[in-house]
Design a protein around this motif. Structure first.
Motif, PDB file in Angstrom:
ATOM      1  N   ALA A  15      37.522  29.752  31.890  1.00 61.51           N
ATOM      2  CA  ALA A  15      38.828  30.413  31.865  1.00 61.51           C
ATOM      3  C   ALA A  15      39.324  30.496  30.428  1.00 61.51           C
ATOM      4  CB  ALA A  15      39.825  29.629  32.711  1.00 61.51           C
ATOM      5  N   PHE A  16      39.740  31.685  30.051  1.00 61.15           N
ATOM      6  CA  PHE A  16      40.322  31.882  28.728  1.00 61.15           C
ATOM      7  C   PHE A  16      41.373  32.957  28.847  1.00 61.15           C
ATOM      8  CE2 PHE A  16      40.668  33.867  24.570  1.00 61.15           C
ATOM      9  CZ  PHE A  16      40.879  32.740  23.777  1.00 61.15           C
ATOM     10  N   ARG A  17      42.598  32.585  28.648  1.00 59.12           N
ATOM     11  CA  ARG A  17      43.732  33.498  28.772  1.00 59.12           C
ATOM     12  C   ARG A  17      43.644  34.242  30.103  1.00 59.12           C
ATOM     13  NH1 ARG A  17      44.074  35.516  22.565  1.00 59.12           N
ATOM     14  NH2 ARG A  17      44.377  33.440  21.712  1.00 59.12           N
ATOM     15  N   ASN A  18      43.481  35.563  30.067  1.00 55.64           N
ATOM     16  CA  ASN A  18      43.447  36.338  31.304  1.00 55.64           C
ATOM     17  C   ASN A  18      42.042  36.565  31.853  1.00 55.64           C
ATOM     18  OD1 ASN A  18      46.215  36.563  31.352  1.00 55.64           O
ATOM     19  ND2 ASN A  18      46.212  38.449  30.141  1.00 55.64           N
ATOM     20  N   GLU A  19      41.064  35.959  31.232  1.00 52.90           N
ATOM     21  CA  GLU A  19      39.681  36.129  31.670  1.00 52.90           C
ATOM     22  C   GLU A  19      39.214  34.861  32.384  1.00 52.90           C
ATOM     23  OE1 GLU A  19      37.265  37.259  28.349  1.00 52.90           O
ATOM     24  OE2 GLU A  19      38.820  38.595  27.585  1.00 52.90           O
ATOM     25  N   GLN A  20      38.762  35.040  33.624  1.00 50.82           N
ATOM     26  CA  GLN A  20      38.268  33.906  34.406  1.00 50.82           C
ATOM     27  C   GLN A  20      36.986  34.318  35.121  1.00 50.82           C
ATOM     28  OE1 GLN A  20      41.530  33.227  37.085  1.00 50.82           O
ATOM     29  NE2 GLN A  20      42.744  32.164  35.571  1.00 50.82           N
ATOM     30  N   THR A  21      36.091  33.352  35.298  1.00 48.35           N
ATOM     31  CA  THR A  21      34.870  33.639  36.044  1.00 48.35           C
ATOM     32  C   THR A  21      35.193  33.714  37.534  1.00 48.35           C
ATOM     33  OG1 THR A  21      34.296  31.311  36.368  1.00 48.35           O
ATOM     34  CG2 THR A  21      33.466  32.379  34.347  1.00 48.35           C
ATOM     35  N   ARG A  22      34.280  34.281  38.304  1.00 40.80           N
ATOM     36  CA  ARG A  22      34.460  34.359  39.764  1.00 40.80           C
ATOM     37  C   ARG A  22      34.647  32.959  40.356  1.00 40.80           C
ATOM     38  NH1 ARG A  22      32.938  38.071  42.943  1.00 40.80           N
ATOM     39  NH2 ARG A  22      31.647  36.749  44.250  1.00 40.80           N
ATOM     40  N   THR A  23      33.883  32.009  39.870  1.00 36.46           N
ATOM     41  CA  THR A  23      33.950  30.647  40.389  1.00 36.46           C
ATOM     42  C   THR A  23      35.314  30.031  40.112  1.00 36.46           C
ATOM     43  OG1 THR A  23      31.591  30.461  39.907  1.00 36.46           O
ATOM     44  CG2 THR A  23      32.754  28.422  40.413  1.00 36.46           C
ATOM     45  N   TYR A  24      35.814  30.237  38.906  1.00 34.93           N
ATOM     46  CA  TYR A  24      37.112  29.674  38.532  1.00 34.93           C
ATOM     47  C   TYR A  24      38.230  30.311  39.364  1.00 34.93           C
ATOM     48  CZ  TYR A  24      40.749  27.657  35.596  1.00 34.93           C
ATOM     49  OH  TYR A  24      41.823  26.950  35.143  1.00 34.93           O
ATOM     50  N   LYS A  25      38.159  31.625  39.577  1.00 34.11           N
ATOM     51  CA  LYS A  25      39.160  32.312  40.403  1.00 34.11           C
ATOM     52  C   LYS A  25      39.129  31.781  41.835  1.00 34.11           C
ATOM     53  CE  LYS A  25      39.170  36.669  37.897  1.00 34.11           C
ATOM     54  NZ  LYS A  25      38.753  38.089  37.946  1.00 34.11           N
ATOM     55  N   SER A  26      37.934  31.581  42.357  1.00 34.60           N
ATOM     56  CA  SER A  26      37.790  31.064  43.716  1.00 34.60           C
ATOM     57  C   SER A  26      38.417  29.682  43.842  1.00 34.60           C
ATOM     58  CB  SER A  26      36.303  31.014  44.094  1.00 34.60           C
ATOM     59  OG  SER A  26      36.145  30.601  45.409  1.00 34.60           O
ATOM     60  N   TRP A  27      38.168  28.842  42.852  1.00 36.39           N
ATOM     61  CA  TRP A  27      38.744  27.493  42.832  1.00 36.39           C
ATOM     62  C   TRP A  27      40.269  27.561  42.772  1.00 36.39           C
ATOM     63  CZ3 TRP A  27      41.124  25.095  38.426  1.00 36.39           C
ATOM     64  CH2 TRP A  27      41.410  23.731  38.593  1.00 36.39           C
ATOM     65  N   GLY A  28      40.795  28.409  41.907  1.00 33.55           N
ATOM     66  CA  GLY A  28      42.242  28.545  41.785  1.00 33.55           C
ATOM     67  C   GLY A  28      42.889  29.086  43.054  1.00 33.55           C
TER      68      GLY A  28
END
Length: 191
Positions: A15-28
């Motif tokens: 995760a960096f500012r407005n960019e997140q990986t699919r995995t990180y978005k799923s976790w969030g």
């Protein structure tokens, strides 16, 4: 850690500012569904008591247990009433998720408990036909799954479509739906 020429704000680099990986978005999104009453999904998760295990409150642990989210998949719980935890979660397709929700109709046959849509696909029978056989006609699950699907030559119960055995429903003077006189003798007498 550097990501794309920029210094990452996290140690995991997902995760960096407005960019997140699919995995990180799923976790969030998982945490939001369970802990944020303002989330549109909270009523179906957190309000029902579904939570995230303590270990997965930290992204690094979630990533270590689940691995990267493969393209086209999202997180799914085996037990819809269970929590988000390693033993209850896996990456699933949309179809798998649709076959595993609170509204899913499950059928048990030959020692296996699967969704009605799974059995329909597996046996080559339309879902509508399978539902009708079980819930309208009162067939046993075994009979519904082992009777071949209807064809152009036979009704859903296996009776031949012959001139003597075939009748049609008339609506506004036009013939519409055919029905089997053997299966529905009362309706056949009305015509």
């Amino acid at each position: 850690m550097r990501t794309g020429g920029r210094e990452s704000a996290t140690t995991h680099g997902h995760a960096f500012r407005n960019e997140q990986t699919r995995t990180y978005k799923s976790w969030g999104n998982m945490k939001s569904r369970c802990f944020d009453p303002k989330s549109t999904a909270y009523e179906r998760y957190g309000a029902r008591g579904i939570t995230v295990c303590e270990r997965w409150l930290f992204y690094e642990n979630f990533l270590a247990d689940m691995g990267e989210c493969p393209e086209g998949l999202t997180i799914e719980r085996r037990d819809n009433n269970g929590n988000y935890e390693p033993s209850n979660c896996y990456w699933a397709t949309t179809r798998q998720q649709n076959n595993n929700n609170r509204r899913t109709t499950f059928l048990e046959f030959d020692g296996e408990r699967k969704s009605l849509s799974y059995w329909a696909d597996h046996c080559g029978i339309a879902q509508k036909t399978l539902r009708s056989r079980i819930f309208e006609l009162g067939w046993t699950v075994e009979r519904a799954l082992t009777t071949p699907p209807p064809s152009d030559t036979h009704c859903p119960h296996g009776h031949a479509w012959t001139e003597e055995n075939t009748a049609y429903t008339k609506i506004r003077g036009k013939y519409t739906t055919r029905f089997c006189r053997t299966c529905d003798p009362l309706r056949a007498r009305e015509k």
